[in-house]
Design a protein around this motif. Structure first.
Motif, PDB file in Angstrom:
ATOM      1  N   ASP A 142     -42.196 159.276 -24.197  1.00 40.25           N
ATOM      2  CA  ASP A 142     -41.450 159.416 -22.950  1.00 40.25           C
ATOM      3  C   ASP A 142     -42.168 160.403 -22.038  1.00 40.25           C
ATOM      4  O   ASP A 142     -42.512 161.515 -22.459  1.00 40.25           O
ATOM      5  CB  ASP A 142     -40.026 159.920 -23.237  1.00 40.25           C
ATOM      6  N   TYR A 143     -42.373 159.998 -20.806  1.00 40.29           N
ATOM      7  CA  TYR A 143     -43.033 160.852 -19.818  1.00 40.29           C
ATOM      8  C   TYR A 143     -42.152 160.940 -18.583  1.00 40.29           C
ATOM      9  O   TYR A 143     -41.568 159.955 -18.154  1.00 40.29           O
ATOM     10  CB  TYR A 143     -44.400 160.282 -19.436  1.00 40.29           C
ATOM     11  N   GLU A 144     -42.094 162.123 -18.000  1.00 44.59           N
ATOM     12  CA  GLU A 144     -41.277 162.309 -16.802  1.00 44.59           C
ATOM     13  C   GLU A 144     -41.923 161.684 -15.572  1.00 44.59           C
ATOM     14  O   GLU A 144     -41.238 161.299 -14.631  1.00 44.59           O
ATOM     15  CB  GLU A 144     -41.035 163.808 -16.562  1.00 44.59           C
ATOM     16  N   LYS A 145     -43.239 161.588 -15.572  1.00 47.12           N
ATOM     17  CA  LYS A 145     -43.957 161.010 -14.437  1.00 47.12           C
ATOM     18  C   LYS A 145     -45.193 160.272 -14.926  1.00 47.12           C
ATOM     19  O   LYS A 145     -45.548 160.358 -16.109  1.00 47.12           O
ATOM     20  CB  LYS A 145     -44.334 162.098 -13.438  1.00 47.12           C
ATOM     21  N   VAL A 146     -45.827 159.556 -14.046  1.00 42.65           N
ATOM     22  CA  VAL A 146     -47.004 158.774 -14.402  1.00 42.65           C
ATOM     23  C   VAL A 146     -48.088 159.703 -14.941  1.00 42.65           C
ATOM     24  O   VAL A 146     -48.457 160.685 -14.281  1.00 42.65           O
ATOM     25  CB  VAL A 146     -47.556 158.018 -13.176  1.00 42.65           C
ATOM     26  N   PRO A 147     -48.598 159.427 -16.158  1.00 39.23           N
ATOM     27  CA  PRO A 147     -49.699 160.243 -16.674  1.00 39.23           C
ATOM     28  C   PRO A 147     -50.875 160.255 -15.690  1.00 39.23           C
ATOM     29  O   PRO A 147     -51.153 159.251 -15.030  1.00 39.23           O
ATOM     30  CB  PRO A 147     -50.072 159.528 -17.979  1.00 39.23           C
ATOM     31  N   GLN A 148     -51.540 161.369 -15.609  1.00 41.37           N
ATOM     32  CA  GLN A 148     -52.614 161.554 -14.642  1.00 41.37           C
ATOM     33  C   GLN A 148     -53.661 160.446 -14.732  1.00 41.37           C
ATOM     34  O   GLN A 148     -54.154 159.943 -13.720  1.00 41.37           O
ATOM     35  CB  GLN A 148     -53.273 162.921 -14.853  1.00 41.37           C
ATOM     36  N   ASP A 149     -53.986 160.028 -15.957  1.00 44.65           N
ATOM     37  CA  ASP A 149     -55.015 158.998 -16.150  1.00 44.65           C
ATOM     38  C   ASP A 149     -54.630 157.651 -15.539  1.00 44.65           C
ATOM     39  O   ASP A 149     -55.505 156.838 -15.239  1.00 44.65           O
ATOM     40  CB  ASP A 149     -55.293 158.790 -17.646  1.00 44.65           C
ATOM     41  N   LYS A 215     -54.273 155.292 -24.875  1.00 45.28           N
ATOM     42  CA  LYS A 215     -53.524 156.550 -25.003  1.00 45.28           C
ATOM     43  C   LYS A 215     -52.038 156.446 -24.673  1.00 45.28           C
ATOM     44  O   LYS A 215     -51.215 157.121 -25.292  1.00 45.28           O
ATOM     45  CB  LYS A 215     -54.173 157.613 -24.106  1.00 45.28           C
ATOM     46  N   PHE A 216     -51.690 155.634 -23.694  1.00 43.25           N
ATOM     47  CA  PHE A 216     -50.318 155.660 -23.183  1.00 43.25           C
ATOM     48  C   PHE A 216     -49.574 154.327 -23.293  1.00 43.25           C
ATOM     49  O   PHE A 216     -48.410 154.292 -23.693  1.00 43.25           O
ATOM     50  CB  PHE A 216     -50.332 156.085 -21.705  1.00 43.25           C
ATOM     51  N   LEU A 217     -50.199 153.249 -22.903  1.00 43.21           N
ATOM     52  CA  LEU A 217     -49.523 151.956 -22.834  1.00 43.21           C
ATOM     53  C   LEU A 217     -49.172 151.424 -24.221  1.00 43.21           C
ATOM     54  O   LEU A 217     -49.907 151.631 -25.188  1.00 43.21           O
ATOM     55  CB  LEU A 217     -50.394 150.942 -22.093  1.00 43.21           C
ATOM     56  N   ASN A 218     -48.068 150.706 -24.275  1.00 40.72           N
ATOM     57  CA  ASN A 218     -47.591 150.168 -25.542  1.00 40.72           C
ATOM     58  C   ASN A 218     -46.992 148.791 -25.317  1.00 40.72           C
ATOM     59  O   ASN A 218     -46.666 148.413 -24.181  1.00 40.72           O
ATOM     60  CB  ASN A 218     -46.520 151.103 -26.131  1.00 40.72           C
ATOM     61  N   LEU A 219     -46.880 148.036 -26.372  1.00 39.40           N
ATOM     62  CA  LEU A 219     -46.161 146.751 -26.339  1.00 39.40           C
ATOM     63  C   LEU A 219     -45.097 146.857 -27.426  1.00 39.40           C
ATOM     64  O   LEU A 219     -45.406 147.046 -28.609  1.00 39.40           O
ATOM     65  CB  LEU A 219     -47.133 145.603 -26.622  1.00 39.40           C
TER      66      LEU A 219
END
Length: 226
Positions: A142-149, A215-219
């Motif tokens: 869970d991220y509060e905002k779009v990861p910088q990458d 690093k971030f995206l998932n299915l």
């Protein structure tokens, strides 16, 4: 289905590959009704009709023209078993307890992330012990905002649709028995199939996947019964 047919009608990571993994181990030869919710251009509906020979599929989408999908189903000699409809997931025009199975591939995150949505808008249409099969793009955490990458590839507006496995567990566990939510193994295969097309959206997504670098995206796969 032939590869050229799939290529022409894909709208994102290959929905047939995703659905194949999601339904792994589930067989059914009964006369059942399946709701394909957010069917897009009908590839998942064709897949379901070919896999479950005695099923009737209701192919529902808000944006893709039902007439276009009807022509596609007719070309594949399945117009007698797949019923195309244009309607909103929040106002489904069906009787309660109508479906044996509800499937939603790469669509549920657009309308179903509210805690009460499944209970109020989806569950009523499933029979007792009816099955649910959902796959959504999401995030590994869970991220509060779009990861910088990923800035520049995913807007703040779109980012609100990307949730984690934990998030879906919290909003669905009270209404789905034997719930199983996990990271799907076909992430790379489904994305590679999409990125190999010449669709302009796929071309743009090549840079997104490079920036993400695993690093971030998932299915996320979700299944269970009510």
């Amino acid at each position: 289905m032939e590869r050229n047919i799939i290529i022409n009608r894909l709208m994102g990571p290959d929905c047939t590959i995703i659905l194949n993994e999601l339904l792994e181990g589930y067989e059914n030869n009964d006369e059942i009704r399946i709701l394909d919710l957010g069917c897009g251009k009908g590839l998942t509906s064709i897949y379901l009709a070919e896999k479950y020979k005695n099923a009737v599929i209701f192919a529902v989408d808000l944006w893709v023209d039902a007439n276009d999908n009807y022509i596609f189903f007719k070309e594949n000699n399945l117009d007698n078993r797949i019923i195309p409809l244009n309607c909103n997931a929040e106002k489904l025009p069906f009787a309660e307890n109508y479906f044996d199975i509800i499937v939603s591939i790469d669509a549920y995150h657009y309308f179903g992330t509210d805690k009460l949505f499944f209970k109020e808008k989806i569950k009523p249409y499933l029979k007792d012990n009816g099955l649910i099969f959902i796959a959504v793009p999401g995030m590994k955490d869970d991220y509060e905002k779009v990861p910088q990458d990923l800035k520049g590839f995913i807007s703040d507006e779109d980012f609100r649709f990307f949730k984690s496995i934990k998030y879906y567990e919290n909003i669905l566990k009270e209404n789905i028995k034997e719930i199983k939510i996990e990271e799907m193994k076909c992430f790379n295969e489904a994305w590679d199939s999409w990125l190999a097309t010449d669709n302009p959206y796929a071309v743009n997504d090549i840079e997104l996947l490079k920036a993400d670098n695993g690093k971030f995206l998932n299915l996320i796969g979700i299944k269970g019964k009510i």
